[in-house]
Write a protein that holds these residues in place. Structure first.
Motif, PDB file in Angstrom:
ATOM      1  N   PRO A 120       4.269   7.742   3.849  1.00  0.00           N
ATOM      2  CA  PRO A 120       3.307   8.302   2.896  1.00  0.00           C
ATOM      3  C   PRO A 120       3.830   9.544   2.202  1.00  0.00           C
ATOM      4  CG  PRO A 120       2.206   7.691   4.932  1.00  0.00           C
ATOM      5  CD  PRO A 120       3.681   7.546   5.184  1.00  0.00           C
ATOM      6  N   VAL A 121       3.420   9.725   0.943  1.00  0.00           N
ATOM      7  CA  VAL A 121       3.914  10.833   0.135  1.00  0.00           C
ATOM      8  C   VAL A 121       3.430  12.174   0.668  1.00  0.00           C
ATOM      9  CG1 VAL A 121       3.813  11.883  -2.166  1.00  0.00           C
ATOM     10  CG2 VAL A 121       4.103   9.418  -1.937  1.00  0.00           C
ATOM     11  N   ARG A 122       2.135  12.283   0.964  1.00  0.00           N
ATOM     12  CA  ARG A 122       1.566  13.585   1.321  1.00  0.00           C
ATOM     13  C   ARG A 122       0.825  13.581   2.642  1.00  0.00           C
ATOM     14  NH1 ARG A 122      -1.143  14.858  -4.602  1.00  0.00           N
ATOM     15  NH2 ARG A 122       0.806  15.126  -5.767  1.00  0.00           N
ATOM     16  N   ARG A 123       0.038  12.542   2.886  1.00  0.00           N
ATOM     17  CA  ARG A 123      -0.819  12.514   4.059  1.00  0.00           C
ATOM     18  C   ARG A 123      -0.952  11.078   4.523  1.00  0.00           C
ATOM     19  NH1 ARG A 123      -3.847  13.102  -0.500  1.00  0.00           N
ATOM     20  NH2 ARG A 123      -3.707  15.379  -0.410  1.00  0.00           N
ATOM     21  N   PRO A 124      -1.410  10.866   5.765  1.00  0.00           N
ATOM     22  CA  PRO A 124      -1.627   9.486   6.216  1.00  0.00           C
ATOM     23  C   PRO A 124      -2.573   8.738   5.292  1.00  0.00           C
ATOM     24  CG  PRO A 124      -1.788  11.016   8.067  1.00  0.00           C
ATOM     25  CD  PRO A 124      -1.691  11.855   6.823  1.00  0.00           C
ATOM     26  N   THR A 168       1.126   6.278  -7.103  1.00  0.00           N
ATOM     27  CA  THR A 168      -0.051   7.065  -7.463  1.00  0.00           C
ATOM     28  C   THR A 168       0.061   8.515  -7.004  1.00  0.00           C
ATOM     29  OG1 THR A 168      -1.202   6.464  -5.414  1.00  0.00           O
ATOM     30  CG2 THR A 168      -1.551   5.041  -7.335  1.00  0.00           C
ATOM     31  N   ALA A 169       1.207   8.908  -6.479  1.00  0.00           N
ATOM     32  CA  ALA A 169       1.408  10.275  -5.955  1.00  0.00           C
ATOM     33  C   ALA A 169       0.390  10.611  -4.873  1.00  0.00           C
ATOM     34  CB  ALA A 169       1.355  11.303  -7.085  1.00  0.00           C
ATOM     35  N   GLY A 170       0.210   9.682  -3.947  1.00  0.00           N
ATOM     36  CA  GLY A 170      -0.633   9.940  -2.793  1.00  0.00           C
ATOM     37  C   GLY A 170      -2.106   9.728  -3.022  1.00  0.00           C
ATOM     38  N   ARG A 171      -2.490   8.893  -4.029  1.00  0.00           N
ATOM     39  CA  ARG A 171      -3.901   8.736  -4.376  1.00  0.00           C
ATOM     40  C   ARG A 171      -4.475   7.381  -3.978  1.00  0.00           C
ATOM     41  NH1 ARG A 171      -4.726   9.099 -10.228  1.00  0.00           N
ATOM     42  NH2 ARG A 171      -2.512   8.699 -10.578  1.00  0.00           N
ATOM     43  N   VAL A 172      -3.923   6.732  -2.972  1.00  0.00           N
ATOM     44  CA  VAL A 172      -4.366   5.382  -2.647  1.00  0.00           C
ATOM     45  C   VAL A 172      -5.113   5.363  -1.316  1.00  0.00           C
ATOM     46  CG1 VAL A 172      -2.301   4.607  -1.391  1.00  0.00           C
ATOM     47  CG2 VAL A 172      -3.648   2.958  -2.690  1.00  0.00           C
ATOM     48  N   ILE A 173      -6.126   4.504  -1.253  1.00  0.00           N
ATOM     49  CA  ILE A 173      -6.910   4.242  -0.048  1.00  0.00           C
ATOM     50  C   ILE A 173      -6.822   2.745   0.221  1.00  0.00           C
ATOM     51  CG2 ILE A 173      -9.224   4.258   0.971  1.00  0.00           C
ATOM     52  CD1 ILE A 173      -9.892   6.531  -1.084  1.00  0.00           C
ATOM     53  N   ILE A 223       0.831  -1.201   0.000  1.00  0.00           N
ATOM     54  CA  ILE A 223       0.000   0.000   0.000  1.00  0.00           C
ATOM     55  C   ILE A 223       0.865   1.251   0.000  1.00  0.00           C
ATOM     56  CG2 ILE A 223      -1.576   1.361   1.447  1.00  0.00           C
ATOM     57  CD1 ILE A 223      -2.941  -0.761  -0.247  1.00  0.00           C
ATOM     58  N   LEU A 224       1.947   1.247   0.748  1.00  0.00           N
ATOM     59  CA  LEU A 224       2.828   2.414   0.739  1.00  0.00           C
ATOM     60  C   LEU A 224       3.530   2.577  -0.606  1.00  0.00           C
ATOM     61  CD1 LEU A 224       4.542   2.870   4.212  1.00  0.00           C
ATOM     62  CD2 LEU A 224       3.236   4.524   2.889  1.00  0.00           C
ATOM     63  N   LEU A 225       3.902   1.468  -1.236  1.00  0.00           N
ATOM     64  CA  LEU A 225       4.488   1.569  -2.572  1.00  0.00           C
ATOM     65  C   LEU A 225       3.462   2.140  -3.551  1.00  0.00           C
ATOM     66  CD1 LEU A 225       6.825   1.095  -4.499  1.00  0.00           C
ATOM     67  CD2 LEU A 225       6.059  -1.275  -4.759  1.00  0.00           C
ATOM     68  N   LEU A 226       2.211   1.681  -3.452  1.00  0.00           N
ATOM     69  CA  LEU A 226       1.156   2.236  -4.301  1.00  0.00           C
ATOM     70  C   LEU A 226       0.946   3.721  -4.023  1.00  0.00           C
ATOM     71  CD1 LEU A 226      -1.741  -0.391  -4.469  1.00  0.00           C
ATOM     72  CD2 LEU A 226      -0.254   0.385  -6.321  1.00  0.00           C
ATOM     73  N   ASP A 227       1.063   4.114  -2.770  1.00  0.00           N
ATOM     74  CA  ASP A 227       0.933   5.528  -2.431  1.00  0.00           C
ATOM     75  C   ASP A 227       1.951   6.351  -3.204  1.00  0.00           C
ATOM     76  OD1 ASP A 227      -0.331   7.561  -0.686  1.00  0.00           O
ATOM     77  OD2 ASP A 227       1.690   7.750   0.121  1.00  0.00           O
ATOM     78  N   HIS A 228       3.169   5.844  -3.338  1.00  0.00           N
ATOM     79  CA  HIS A 228       4.200   6.550  -4.099  1.00  0.00           C
ATOM     80  C   HIS A 228       3.922   6.479  -5.601  1.00  0.00           C
ATOM     81  CE1 HIS A 228       7.406   7.579  -1.086  1.00  0.00           C
ATOM     82  NE2 HIS A 228       6.573   6.856  -0.357  1.00  0.00           N
TER      83      HIS A 228
END
Length: 375
Positions: free
Chosen positions: A165-169, A100-105, A93-98
């Motif tokens: 996380p890239v931008r937010r939790p 997607t530039a912070g677009r993952v839930i 999930i953290l890799l996906l966060d990167h």
């Protein structure tokens, strides 16, 4: 984020008579369209058996879509935590966060298909406890903690994530029935729910739940009260179909809906669903009549959605279910119509132009009378 947002939910279901490759290409095309249409988020599911449920790794599909989309948020809908080691879930999930530039839930749940569990030795009897333990570890890792834990199902020794996380939790959402035990889990873990108005098969028999909307609203109110207020966002999965009338919509939906209901839920998963054309039709009609499925013209659908949002209260994301009951082309057309016709009507997007037309017309009428009086 706005008080009311909108998303789409693609269950991991594909008609087994359609090429799996073609079905995935359809999913990719649909996700790109949903991004272009301005939806806030899209949910991609996970199952591992049944012949219908061929999307087994939503994180991989999200990674493939990350560079093909611009703004939409991606949610795993849902990852069954007992099927995976929680350290790997948190890492991915953290890799996906990167990516997607912070677009993952992170959407997660216990899992539902018994054969999925049997294939990897997950004990259905301990599913809830296993899920709770895994969720706590995933949350701790995403918070940057070092985890040392041994459970009957997994071990984590000095586990820590290398990424942050890239931008937010990263938001964690739990698939929930909003029963008493489920609400206790949500409030204890600080997670938020995603809940169906009714499941995709609707009801086992026609009229089994005569008022599903009132039941849902009561459960949401109980959750909000226990969570300490209305600040927590509710995600509500609802099926919407635009047609000239509710009766016409039932006719359009019945072949695909009854085929999936019969072939998947009854014949493969063993649900005690009566298999007669009359029973399927009566069940679908009762779901439409009760408002559990929103079917009708733009005005009728928008009115029902407004009422649902008002009843749920607080921040809510309506996630439109895209279950594959129609052809691919018809599905694209429905999603486009929902985005271009229903959502603007719900949000009052046509009110400004309507008011301008009214005022301009009224002024033109007054001017005409003045000119006539001067002649």
């Amino acid at each position: 984020m706005y008080s009311t947002e909108f998303g789409c939910f693609l269950p991991p279901l594909h008609d087994p008579t359609v090429s799996p490759y073609a079905a995935l290409q359809h999913d990719i095309e649909l996700c790109g369209l949903v991004d272009d249409l301005g939806f806030d988020e899209i949910w991609l599911g996970e199952h591992h058996s049944s012949g219908w449920s061929t999307l087994s790794a939503p994180d991989l599909l999200i990674a493939a879509l990350a560079r093909e989309t611009r703004r939409i948020r991606f949610a795993t809908g849902v990852i069954p935590l007992p099927y995976h080691h929680p350290v790997h879930i948190a890492e991915r999930i953290l890799l996906l966060d990167h990516l997607t530039a912070g677009r993952v839930i992170l959407g997660c749940g216990t899992g539902t298909y018994v054969h999925d569990m049997e294939m990897i030795g997950v004990d259905a009897g301990s599913l809830r406890a296993h899920f709770r333990a895994a969720l706590e570890v995933v949350q701790a890792l995403l918070d940057g903690q070092v985890v040392d834990v041994t459970t009957p199902w997994f071990t984590a020794k000095r586990a820590v994530l290398q990424l942050r996380p890239v931008r937010r939790p990263i938001e964690t959402v739990v698939a929930s029935s909003l029963g008493e035990e489920a609400i206790d889990l949500l409030t204890a873990t600080g997670t938020t729910p995603t809940v169906h108005v009714v499941p995709p098969w609707g009801a086992v028999r026609p009229g089994l739940d005569a008022d599903p909307l009132s039941s849902l609203v009561q459960r949401v109110a109980t959750y909000r009260n226990k969570a300490g207020g209305t600040a927590a966002r509710i995600r509500c999965n609802v099926f919407v179909h635009l047609a000239d009338s509710a009766a016409r919509g039932v006719d359009e939906l019945l072949p695909g809906w009854s085929a999936q209901r019969r072939d998947l839920y009854r014949n493969i998963l063993g649900m005690p669903i009566p298999d007669s054309p009359a029973a399927h039709r009566r069940t679908l009609e009762s779901l439409v009549d009760s408002g559990a499925f929103v079917v009708g013209d733009t005005a009728a659908c928008a009115r029902q959605i407004r009422e649902l949002v008002g009843s749920l209260g607080g921040p809510v994301t309506l996630v439109f279910l895209v279950p594959g009951w129609l052809t691919h082309r018809a599905t694209l057309d429905q999603v486009t119509a929902i985005a271009n016709e229903v959502i603007p009507t719900v949000l009052g997007g046509f009110e400004g132009t309507a008011e301008s037309i009214r005022l301009t017309s009224a002024e033109a009428g007054r001017q005409m009378k003045r000119r006539a009086a001067l002649r």
